[in-house]
Design a protein around this motif. Structure first.
Motif, PDB file in Angstrom:
ATOM      1  N   SER A 161     -12.162 -11.200   5.011  1.00 41.90           N
ATOM      2  CA  SER A 161     -12.247 -10.288   6.097  1.00 41.90           C
ATOM      3  C   SER A 161     -11.955 -11.168   7.444  1.00 41.90           C
ATOM      4  O   SER A 161     -12.103 -10.624   8.610  1.00 41.90           O
ATOM      5  N   ASP A 162     -11.753 -12.324   7.397  1.00 39.77           N
ATOM      6  CA  ASP A 162     -11.728 -13.240   8.615  1.00 39.77           C
ATOM      7  C   ASP A 162     -10.262 -13.479   9.040  1.00 39.77           C
ATOM      8  O   ASP A 162      -9.911 -14.247   9.981  1.00 39.77           O
ATOM      9  N   LEU A 163      -9.302 -12.997   8.366  1.00 42.85           N
ATOM     10  CA  LEU A 163      -7.939 -13.094   8.512  1.00 42.85           C
ATOM     11  C   LEU A 163      -7.456 -12.523   9.980  1.00 42.85           C
ATOM     12  O   LEU A 163      -7.868 -11.351  10.469  1.00 42.85           O
ATOM     13  N   ASN A 164      -6.532 -13.057  10.912  1.00 46.19           N
ATOM     14  CA  ASN A 164      -6.012 -12.312  11.865  1.00 46.19           C
ATOM     15  C   ASN A 164      -4.746 -11.735  11.147  1.00 46.19           C
ATOM     16  O   ASN A 164      -4.335 -11.838  10.087  1.00 46.19           O
ATOM     17  N   HIS A 165      -4.176 -10.915  12.343  1.00 50.42           N
ATOM     18  CA  HIS A 165      -3.008 -10.081  11.802  1.00 50.42           C
ATOM     19  C   HIS A 165      -1.866 -10.738  11.353  1.00 50.42           C
ATOM     20  O   HIS A 165      -1.260 -10.611  10.426  1.00 50.42           O
ATOM     21  N   ASP A 166      -1.645 -11.943  11.984  1.00 50.98           N
ATOM     22  CA  ASP A 166      -0.405 -12.641  11.785  1.00 50.98           C
ATOM     23  C   ASP A 166      -0.646 -13.393  10.197  1.00 50.98           C
ATOM     24  O   ASP A 166       0.312 -13.591   9.464  1.00 50.98           O
ATOM     25  N   GLN A 167      -1.896 -14.055  10.033  1.00 54.40           N
ATOM     26  CA  GLN A 167      -2.305 -14.597   8.780  1.00 54.40           C
ATOM     27  C   GLN A 167      -2.119 -13.364   7.657  1.00 54.40           C
ATOM     28  O   GLN A 167      -1.487 -13.797   6.711  1.00 54.40           O
ATOM     29  N   LEU A 168      -2.412 -12.407   7.964  1.00 54.05           N
ATOM     30  CA  LEU A 168      -2.487 -11.254   6.970  1.00 54.05           C
ATOM     31  C   LEU A 168      -1.032 -11.034   6.615  1.00 54.05           C
ATOM     32  O   LEU A 168      -0.743 -11.007   5.245  1.00 54.05           O
ATOM     33  N   LEU A 169      -0.198 -10.823   7.628  1.00 52.27           N
ATOM     34  CA  LEU A 169       1.210 -10.352   7.384  1.00 52.27           C
ATOM     35  C   LEU A 169       2.103 -11.519   6.388  1.00 52.27           C
ATOM     36  O   LEU A 169       2.667 -11.160   5.651  1.00 52.27           O
ATOM     37  N   ALA A 170       1.518 -12.729   6.725  1.00 54.03           N
ATOM     38  CA  ALA A 170       2.119 -13.917   5.903  1.00 54.03           C
ATOM     39  C   ALA A 170       1.779 -13.811   4.523  1.00 54.03           C
ATOM     40  O   ALA A 170       2.760 -14.202   3.682  1.00 54.03           O
ATOM     41  N   LEU A 171       0.574 -13.493   4.266  1.00 58.42           N
ATOM     42  CA  LEU A 171      -0.013 -13.322   2.784  1.00 58.42           C
ATOM     43  C   LEU A 171       0.536 -12.275   2.199  1.00 58.42           C
ATOM     44  O   LEU A 171       0.887 -12.211   1.161  1.00 58.42           O
ATOM     45  N   LEU A 172       0.791 -10.912   3.034  1.00 60.35           N
ATOM     46  CA  LEU A 172       1.237  -9.950   2.405  1.00 60.35           C
ATOM     47  C   LEU A 172       2.823  -9.946   2.027  1.00 60.35           C
ATOM     48  O   LEU A 172       3.259  -9.879   1.217  1.00 60.35           O
ATOM     49  N   VAL A 202       4.021 -12.634   0.860  1.00 60.01           N
ATOM     50  CA  VAL A 202       4.302 -13.503  -0.324  1.00 60.01           C
ATOM     51  C   VAL A 202       3.662 -12.330  -1.506  1.00 60.01           C
ATOM     52  O   VAL A 202       4.639 -12.296  -2.643  1.00 60.01           O
ATOM     53  N   CYS A 203       2.720 -11.425  -1.275  1.00 56.16           N
ATOM     54  CA  CYS A 203       2.259 -10.737  -2.301  1.00 56.16           C
ATOM     55  C   CYS A 203       3.290  -9.615  -2.642  1.00 56.16           C
ATOM     56  O   CYS A 203       3.651  -9.397  -3.754  1.00 56.16           O
ATOM     57  N   GLU A 204       3.979  -9.163  -1.522  1.00 53.36           N
ATOM     58  CA  GLU A 204       5.065  -7.844  -1.884  1.00 53.36           C
ATOM     59  C   GLU A 204       6.070  -8.651  -2.372  1.00 53.36           C
ATOM     60  O   GLU A 204       6.886  -8.072  -3.238  1.00 53.36           O
ATOM     61  N   ASP A 205       6.549  -9.881  -2.157  1.00 48.37           N
ATOM     62  CA  ASP A 205       7.444 -10.441  -2.885  1.00 48.37           C
ATOM     63  C   ASP A 205       7.426 -10.556  -4.413  1.00 48.37           C
ATOM     64  O   ASP A 205       8.163 -10.605  -5.236  1.00 48.37           O
ATOM     65  N   HIS A 206       6.232 -10.907  -4.729  1.00 52.41           N
ATOM     66  CA  HIS A 206       5.746 -11.005  -6.321  1.00 52.41           C
ATOM     67  C   HIS A 206       5.383  -9.565  -6.787  1.00 52.41           C
ATOM     68  O   HIS A 206       4.848  -9.391  -7.919  1.00 52.41           O
ATOM     69  N   ARG A 207       5.300  -8.535  -6.198  1.00 48.18           N
ATOM     70  CA  ARG A 207       5.106  -7.039  -6.341  1.00 48.18           C
ATOM     71  C   ARG A 207       3.822  -6.835  -7.038  1.00 48.18           C
ATOM     72  O   ARG A 207       3.740  -6.303  -8.107  1.00 48.18           O
ATOM     73  N   SER A 217      -2.306  -1.063   5.149  1.00 48.00           N
ATOM     74  CA  SER A 217      -1.549   0.417   4.905  1.00 48.00           C
ATOM     75  C   SER A 217      -0.426   0.197   5.904  1.00 48.00           C
ATOM     76  O   SER A 217       0.953   0.812   5.320  1.00 48.00           O
ATOM     77  N   ASP A 218      -0.467  -0.001   7.021  1.00 47.67           N
ATOM     78  CA  ASP A 218       0.824  -0.008   7.986  1.00 47.67           C
ATOM     79  C   ASP A 218       1.778  -0.935   7.308  1.00 47.67           C
ATOM     80  O   ASP A 218       3.225  -0.682   7.429  1.00 47.67           O
ATOM     81  N   ALA A 219       1.670  -2.116   7.027  1.00 41.28           N
ATOM     82  CA  ALA A 219       2.596  -2.988   6.570  1.00 41.28           C
ATOM     83  C   ALA A 219       3.158  -2.503   5.067  1.00 41.28           C
ATOM     84  O   ALA A 219       4.417  -3.088   5.026  1.00 41.28           O
ATOM     85  N   THR A 220       2.620  -2.014   4.413  1.00 43.50           N
ATOM     86  CA  THR A 220       3.019  -1.501   3.199  1.00 43.50           C
ATOM     87  C   THR A 220       3.630  -0.139   3.336  1.00 43.50           C
ATOM     88  O   THR A 220       4.117   0.416   2.199  1.00 43.50           O
ATOM     89  N   ILE A 256      -4.868   0.739  -2.044  1.00 44.36           N
ATOM     90  CA  ILE A 256      -5.901  -0.289  -1.346  1.00 44.36           C
ATOM     91  C   ILE A 256      -7.369   0.105  -1.923  1.00 44.36           C
ATOM     92  O   ILE A 256      -7.764   1.274  -1.700  1.00 44.36           O
ATOM     93  N   ILE A 257      -8.056  -0.956  -2.379  1.00 43.63           N
ATOM     94  CA  ILE A 257      -9.460  -0.720  -2.509  1.00 43.63           C
ATOM     95  C   ILE A 257     -10.231  -1.297  -1.077  1.00 43.63           C
ATOM     96  O   ILE A 257     -10.220  -2.510  -1.124  1.00 43.63           O
TER      97      ILE A 257
END
Length: 361
Positions: A222-233, A235-240, A288-291, A297-298
């Motif tokens: 819950s402590d991620l900022n927007h840029d940190q989250l997008l960087a993780l997403l 990676v996650c989206e690349d791995h489906r 939700s916006d990024a994907t 999403i849970i």
């Protein structure tokens, strides 16, 4: 009513972890008793076909699930099913068993309807928990949350292998698996929230290329900022990955009424409950916006009322989880939220939760 007037005052006389252990012991007895399960079902269970959703090929009879952390060792899913949950997530489980951090390690913040915990991923270990879960007969989806063993020596390649071991074990019983990359309650602090480390982990889990894979989700802080989250997403989206759990507890101490001296006395740990709801809702919206709303999403973190639950769903959550809210509201919370959700569907004259979000939006 009974919970708030009788049970809660008694439990709150005990230290937080003592109360948790006592509740868990009773839940274990109830999980072995068809009589107690029938009683729980009669009092608390509320279902409606309108609340059903099919996600990842799984049928969720309602969107309310039990968050990881309450049933770390997979001992009480039967009574949670009887209480009306739509699904349960057990764990976190780790490659090796762990006793966790020294006690005291769980604290209530009653003024804030919150908890701080630094349990340290205490659990019986992946192999033992999975063996126990093989004997469970459930009619609701079972999620298994996996994390890295709480041991400063388990680093680098050893940490990856630790996750892979838990992952392979969890696949034997889980309807879905949550990869917890953000548990702040270990000696080393955060784990795999560095994009390069996450890339290495997801590559080892081979999510992208295994067509037979159990649906696999990533749980973020819950402590991620927007840029940190997008960087993780990215990676996650690349791995489906198949979805996200948002969010884990917070290491920060924002929006609290509890005195600073009391917060200082408690010390480090993950903050959960009402104060982190706004952060969770914000991060759910970002995911939700990024994907483009295409990944389930849970939503978890601070759900203790229907209004918070609804706001999470409007932000983009398909499913919800509770834990801290149960401590302050009792098991009737699940029935209350589901009943009000159904009322909202009827009021808007829509047939499903998906339509509710569209109609309300």
């Amino acid at each position: 009513m009974l919970y708030n007037s009788l049970v809660k005052p008694l439990l709150f006389q005990l230290e937080a972890e003592q109360a948790h252990d006592l509740t868990n012991q009773f839940a274990q007895k109830a999980s072995k008793s068809s009589l107690l399960q029938s009683l729980a079902k009669a009092i608390y269970n509320f279902q409606s076909p309108r609340l059903c959703q099919n996600i990842w090929g799984l049928k969720f009879r309602n969107p309310l699930g039990l968050a990881a952390g309450f049933d770390k060792n997979g001992k009480v899913p039967e009574i949670m099913q009887a209480l009306g949950f739509g699904f349960v997530e057990i764990g976190s489980i780790t490659g090796n068993p762990s006793t966790g951090n020294p006690k005291p390690r769980m604290f209530r913040l009653p003024q804030d309807r919150a908890l701080i915990n630094r349990m340290g991923l205490n659990n019986d270990g992946a192999k033992t928990v999975v063996k126990r879960l093989k004997n469970k007969k459930l009619s609701i989806p079972l999620g298994v949350n996996i994390a890295k063993t709480h041991d400063p020596k388990v680093l680098g390649d050893l940490a990856i292998r630790d996750y892979v071991h838990s992952f392979q074990e969890a696949k034997k019983v889980a309807d879905y698996i949550t990869v917890n990359i953000s548990c702040p309650n270990t000696t080393e602090g955060k784990t795999f929230e560095d994009p390069a480390a996450l890339e290495e982990l997801l590559s080892a889990l081979n999510i992208r290329d295994d067509a037979r894979l159990v649906p696999t989700l990533v749980k973020v802080s819950s402590d991620l900022n927007h840029d940190q989250l997008l960087a993780l997403l990215d990676v996650c989206e690349d791995h489906r990955v198949h979805g996200y759990v948002a969010c884990n507890t917070s290491s920060q101490r924002e929006n609290l009424t509890t005195s600073p001296s009391e917060i200082k006395r408690i010390g480090r740990g993950g903050l959960s409950g009402s104060p982190i709801a706004a952060k969770s809702i914000r991060i759910i919206g970002w995911i939700s916006d990024a994907t483009k709303g295409q990944k389930p999403i849970i939503g978890v973190g601070g759900i203790d009322s229907f209004s918070t639950a609804l706001n999470m769903m409007l932000a983009g959550a398909d499913l919800l989880q509770v834990y801290s809210g149960l401590i302050y509201e009792g098991p009737g919370l699940i029935k209350s939220i589901n009943r009000q959700l159904l009322g909202q569907l009827k009021e808007l004259n829509v047939d499903s939760i998906h339509q509710l979000v569209t109609a309300s939006g």
